[in-house]
Design an enzyme around this catalytic site. Structure first.
Site, PDB file in Angstrom:
ATOM      1  CE  LYS A  34      45.637  33.284  45.213  1.00 11.10           C
ATOM      2  NZ  LYS A  34      44.981  34.435  44.733  1.00 11.10           N
ATOM      3  CG  ASP A  61      45.871  38.034  45.886  1.00  8.23           C
ATOM      4  OD1 ASP A  61      46.943  39.192  45.616  1.00  8.23           O
ATOM      5  OD2 ASP A  61      45.550  36.732  44.668  1.00  8.23           O
ATOM      6  CE  LYS A  63      46.059  40.295  41.963  1.00  4.95           C
ATOM      7  NZ  LYS A  63      45.413  39.176  42.999  1.00  4.95           N
ATOM      8  CG  ASP A  66      43.546  54.222  48.692  1.00  5.49           C
ATOM      9  OD1 ASP A  66      43.716  55.254  48.896  1.00  5.49           O
ATOM     10  OD2 ASP A  66      42.365  53.253  49.435  1.00  5.49           O
ATOM     11  CB  THR A 121      47.754  37.250  33.671  1.00  7.13           C
ATOM     12  OG1 THR A 121      47.604  37.135  34.831  1.00  7.13           O
ATOM     13  CG2 THR A 121      49.636  37.269  34.408  1.00  7.13           C
ATOM     14  NE  ARG A 212      41.045  27.476  38.532  1.00 11.08           N
ATOM     15  CZ  ARG A 212      40.997  27.730  37.186  1.00 11.08           C
ATOM     16  NH1 ARG A 212      39.835  28.037  36.437  1.00 11.08           N
ATOM     17  NH2 ARG A 212      41.977  28.906  36.726  1.00 11.08           N
TER      18      ARG A 212
HETATM   19  O1  C5P Z   1      43.284  27.057  39.814  1.00  8.88           O
HETATM   20  P1  C5P Z   1      44.723  28.349  39.160  1.00  8.88           P
HETATM   21  O2  C5P Z   1      45.875  27.534  40.002  1.00  8.88           O
HETATM   22  O3  C5P Z   1      44.278  28.448  38.140  1.00  8.88           O
HETATM   23  O4  C5P Z   1      44.483  29.475  40.758  1.00  8.88           O
HETATM   24  C1  C5P Z   1      45.967  30.473  40.532  1.00  8.88           C
HETATM   25  C2  C5P Z   1      45.456  32.100  41.187  1.00  8.88           C
HETATM   26  O5  C5P Z   1      46.660  32.439  41.324  1.00  8.88           O
HETATM   27  C3  C5P Z   1      44.227  32.360  41.408  1.00  8.88           C
HETATM   28  O6  C5P Z   1      43.808  32.830  42.405  1.00  8.88           O
HETATM   29  C4  C5P Z   1      44.185  33.770  40.710  1.00  8.88           C
HETATM   30  O7  C5P Z   1      43.782  34.623  40.715  1.00  8.88           O
HETATM   31  C5  C5P Z   1      45.749  33.485  40.967  1.00  8.88           C
HETATM   32  N1  C5P Z   1      46.262  34.511  39.864  1.00  8.88           N
HETATM   33  C6  C5P Z   1      46.430  33.920  38.282  1.00  8.88           C
HETATM   34  N2  C5P Z   1      46.885  34.925  37.567  1.00  8.88           N
HETATM   35  C7  C5P Z   1      47.853  36.089  38.082  1.00  8.88           C
HETATM   36  C8  C5P Z   1      47.223  36.662  38.392  1.00  8.88           C
HETATM   37  C9  C5P Z   1      47.141  35.783  40.266  1.00  8.88           C
HETATM   38  O8  C5P Z   1      45.730  33.235  38.186  1.00  8.88           O
HETATM   39  N3  C5P Z   1      48.471  36.659  36.529  1.00  8.88           N
END
Ligand code: C5P
Length: 231
Positions: A34, A61, A63, A66, A121, A212
């Site tokens: 992503k 991603d 998003k 517009d 979120t 992560r």
């Molecule tokens: O590191 P981690 O597993 O928390 O990363 C989750 C990814 O998903 C990040 O790129 C974050 O911006 C994205 N994301 C999220 N929650 C959402 C939408 C997207 O954690 N509701």
């Protein structure tokens, strides 16, 4: 090459070299990647192409939100770039989503999936009220997911907390893409409500966005393989 596993790794790096060093360790049959606004703004479509040439399918991603014509052209450009998945904000409305969906359907060679973000979120109940929305977060998520389905998109991004609700109300083939995933034993970081990969799939999620726990792992390839084995 097409990944058979449901894992999408969130490539959140400010440095291209760090990202490429990380990607070199991954098997493209075990995951997709992503790319979000940060990396795309720094490194552009060439970076997407570079990762695709290494065999990875890309979820772009960005998003989009517009006027319908602009979003339709933006998702068509993503399709031209050959990305596997791209997304828009459902709150852009049904006309915007239909225009985006039709732009892809009118392309004979299109292979790009189109999904929508319902409610970020990061938005609380108070945040929704402040922008004039009186519904609860859950009501708004469900209403926007139904609108997304009606507009002909392939699915939505939803938090782990919303998977069960959306699966109850939407058809089986409507894709649910879920971040907030943490393998057993990994740090929560800033995520508050998390599911393990296998829990999320059991509840009805189709694709898992994981950042992560894999990007910060000392052995990313092993961590990815362990997650695949846990599914
Ligand atoms: O590191 P981690 O597993 O928390 O990363 C989750 C990814 O998903 C990040 O790129 C974050 O911006 C994205 N994301 C999220 N929650 C959402 C939408 C997207 O954690 N509701």
């Amino acid at each position: 090459m097409s990944a058979i596993q449901p894992i999408i790794i969130a490539l959140d790096y400010a440095c291209k070299l760090d990202a490429l060093n990380f990607v070199e360790q991954l098997d493209p049959t075990l995951c997709r990647l992503k790319i979000g606004k940060e990396m795309f703004t720094h490194f552009g479509p060439q970076f997407v192409t570079e990762l695709q040439s290494k065999g990875f399918e890309i979820f772009l991603d960005l998003k989009f939100h517009d006027i319908p014509n602009t979003v339709a052209k933006a998702v068509a450009a993503a399709s031209d770039l050959g990305v596997w998945m791209v997304n828009v904000h459902a709150c852009g409305g049904i006309d915007m989503m239909k225009a985006a969906s039709n732009a892809l359907k009118n392309k004979p060679q299109n292979k790009t999936l189109l999904i929508a973000v319902t409610v970020l979120t990061s938005m609380s109940q108070q945040d929704l009220q402040a922008v004039g929305i009186q519904r609860t977060v859950e009501e708004q998520v469900l209403a926007l997911a139904k609108l997304t389905y009606e507009a002909g998109l392939d699915g939505v991004v939803c938090s782990a907390k919303e998977v069960t609700l959306l699966r109850e109300h939407l058809p089986k083939d409507f894709l649910l893409v879920t971040p907030g995933i943490r393998p057993v034993g990994s740090a929560l970081d800033d995520q508050k409500r998390v599911l393990t990969p296998s829990e999320a799939l059991k509840m009805g999620s189709n694709y898992l966005v994981i950042g992560r726990p894999i990007t910060q792992s000392p052995k990313p390839s092993e961590t990815l393989q362990q997650i695949c084995l846990s599914l």
